[in-house]
Design a protein around this motif. Structure first.
Motif, mmCIF file in Angstrom:
data_model
loop_
_atom_site.group_PDB
_atom_site.id
_atom_site.type_symbol
_atom_site.label_atom_id
_atom_site.label_comp_id
_atom_site.label_asym_id
_atom_site.label_seq_id
_atom_site.Cartn_x
_atom_site.Cartn_y
_atom_site.Cartn_z
ATOM 1 N N ALA A 18 0.638 -1.253 0.095
ATOM 2 C CA ALA A 18 0.035 -0.016 -0.058
ATOM 3 C C ALA A 18 0.706 1.265 0.109
ATOM 4 O O ALA A 18 0.711 2.338 -0.645
ATOM 5 C CB ALA A 18 -0.991 0.085 1.157
ATOM 6 N N SER A 19 1.730 1.282 0.857
ATOM 7 C CA SER A 19 2.748 2.720 0.985
ATOM 8 C C SER A 19 3.980 2.519 0.269
ATOM 9 O O SER A 19 4.651 3.593 0.249
ATOM 10 C CB SER A 19 2.829 2.933 2.436
ATOM 11 N N ALA A 41 -4.163 -5.077 -0.256
ATOM 12 C CA ALA A 41 -3.572 -5.502 1.068
ATOM 13 C C ALA A 41 -2.217 -5.132 1.367
ATOM 14 O O ALA A 41 -1.457 -4.584 0.258
ATOM 15 C CB ALA A 41 -3.638 -6.851 0.757
ATOM 16 N N GLY A 42 -2.026 -4.651 2.538
ATOM 17 C CA GLY A 42 -0.705 -4.359 3.101
ATOM 18 C C GLY A 42 -0.530 -4.323 4.674
ATOM 19 O O GLY A 42 -1.257 -4.948 5.340
ATOM 20 N N GLN A 43 0.367 -3.772 5.017
ATOM 21 C CA GLN A 43 0.496 -3.737 6.586
ATOM 22 C C GLN A 43 -0.430 -2.765 7.278
ATOM 23 O O GLN A 43 -0.536 -3.056 8.446
ATOM 24 C CB GLN A 43 2.148 -3.250 6.986
ATOM 25 N N ASP A 101 -5.284 -7.089 5.512
ATOM 26 C CA ASP A 101 -4.128 -7.413 6.174
ATOM 27 C C ASP A 101 -3.547 -8.298 5.151
ATOM 28 O O ASP A 101 -3.934 -9.492 4.948
ATOM 29 C CB ASP A 101 -4.662 -8.228 7.531
ATOM 30 N N VAL A 102 -2.364 -8.187 4.793
ATOM 31 C CA VAL A 102 -1.785 -8.872 3.546
ATOM 32 C C VAL A 102 -1.256 -10.405 4.205
ATOM 33 O O VAL A 102 -0.739 -11.309 3.633
ATOM 34 C CB VAL A 102 -0.428 -8.287 3.107
ATOM 35 N N ALA A 127 3.351 -5.970 -4.945
ATOM 36 C CA ALA A 127 4.367 -4.854 -4.805
ATOM 37 C C ALA A 127 5.059 -5.292 -3.689
ATOM 38 O O ALA A 127 5.570 -4.538 -3.035
ATOM 39 C CB ALA A 127 4.012 -3.551 -5.088
ATOM 40 N N LEU A 128 5.088 -6.377 -2.993
ATOM 41 C CA LEU A 128 5.623 -6.662 -1.787
ATOM 42 C C LEU A 128 7.108 -7.033 -1.741
ATOM 43 O O LEU A 128 7.928 -7.286 -2.945
ATOM 44 C CB LEU A 128 4.948 -7.995 -1.296
ATOM 45 N N PRO A 129 7.982 -6.743 -0.663
ATOM 46 C CA PRO A 129 9.301 -7.074 -0.522
ATOM 47 C C PRO A 129 9.286 -8.658 -0.755
ATOM 48 O O PRO A 129 8.110 -9.430 -0.871
ATOM 49 C CB PRO A 129 9.563 -6.634 0.722
ATOM 50 N N SER A 130 10.360 -9.156 -1.069
ATOM 51 C CA SER A 130 10.617 -10.494 -1.545
ATOM 52 C C SER A 130 10.382 -11.590 -0.442
ATOM 53 O O SER A 130 9.636 -12.277 -0.638
ATOM 54 C CB SER A 130 12.131 -10.900 -1.789
#
Length: 238
Positions: free
Chosen positions: A11-12, A35-37, A67-68, A88-91
């Motif tokens: 998200a951010s 979905a994100g933190q 909630d991811v 677009a998440l980190p690995s």
């Protein structure tokens, strides 16, 4: 033609917000979930980190961030109407989340590196190997990855050269902007002092292994160096 309902993981971050920007007025896709933190927060309330103004669609949408890490994420995304997910998440989080969504029937297109080298996950640069997305008929949802961003200007000319010449050695030098490491590095002089004019960890290895997967080569000698420099956006490749 009806638009395809899609979701974004993240998200951010800069990549997520670039996706939000591109999808906000897209002729083919409609953003229906994120979905994100920051679960439970309205998407319009998340700090905007891009230089460009936040899209009007994002300012006025009613999307509440999911909630991811939730065990019910796949069900919630499907209930939102989403059928395609852009990650677009980190690995590390991507490794835990993406395959679960694919198993639930959601098509996942990932910007993360977690699954790029898996043999059954296509690694795609659209102008170079779109055929990688073609699969034998299968009921399983598609899981595909984009390459490391620095590889794109390398792979385009290299793919043509490899078709017409025998390449023995490839030398690559890159200078990569701060934004490539996320918005925190852009705004923290303390963090910048740690990374400026230093080799980008793991970047050279990613360029080599991803190029070899796309071009289906493994007999070329490589000499790759990637450095972080004090520029806000963009990479230079030679």
């Amino acid at each position: 033609m009806p638009k395809v309902p899609v979701a974004i993981l993240g998200a951010s971050g800069l990549v997520s917000q670039r996706m939000q920007q591109r999808l906000s007025m897209h002729p083919w896709f409609e953003l229906v979930a994120v979905a994100g933190q920051s679960s439970g927060t309205k998407l319009s309330e998340i700090n905007w980190h891009l230089d460009e103004t936040r899209p009007e669609f994002i300012d006025h949408c009613d999307i509440i961030i999911l909630d991811v890490h939730s065990k019910t994420l796949a069900r919630e995304l499907i209930q939102s109407g989403a059928r395609v997910v852009f990650s677009a998440l980190p690995s590390k989080p991507a490794e835990h989340v993406e395959m679960k969504l694919v198993d639930a029937g959601l098509h996942v297109f990932s910007n993360a590196s977690a699954y790029r080298m898996h043999s059954d996950v296509p690694l795609v640069v659209a102008d170079v190997n779109p055929q990688a997305l073609r699969r034998p008929s299968s009921d399983r949802a598609l899981h595909a990855c984009a390459t490391n961003c620095t590889l794109v200007p390398v792979i385009h000319p290299l793919s043509v050269l490899c078709q017409h010449h025998t390449i023995k050695k490839i030398i690559v030098r890159t200078e990569q902007a701060l934004s490539g490491a996320g918005w925190k590095l852009l705004h923290s002089e303390e963090e910048q002092a740690k990374f400026l004019d230093q080799e980008v960890p793991g970047e050279a290895e990613k360029i080599i292994e991803e190029a070899e997967k796309i071009l289906e080569i493994d007999s070329i000698e490589w000499d790759v160096q990637c450095k972080r420099v004090n520029e806000q956006d963009g990479h230079i490749v030679a």
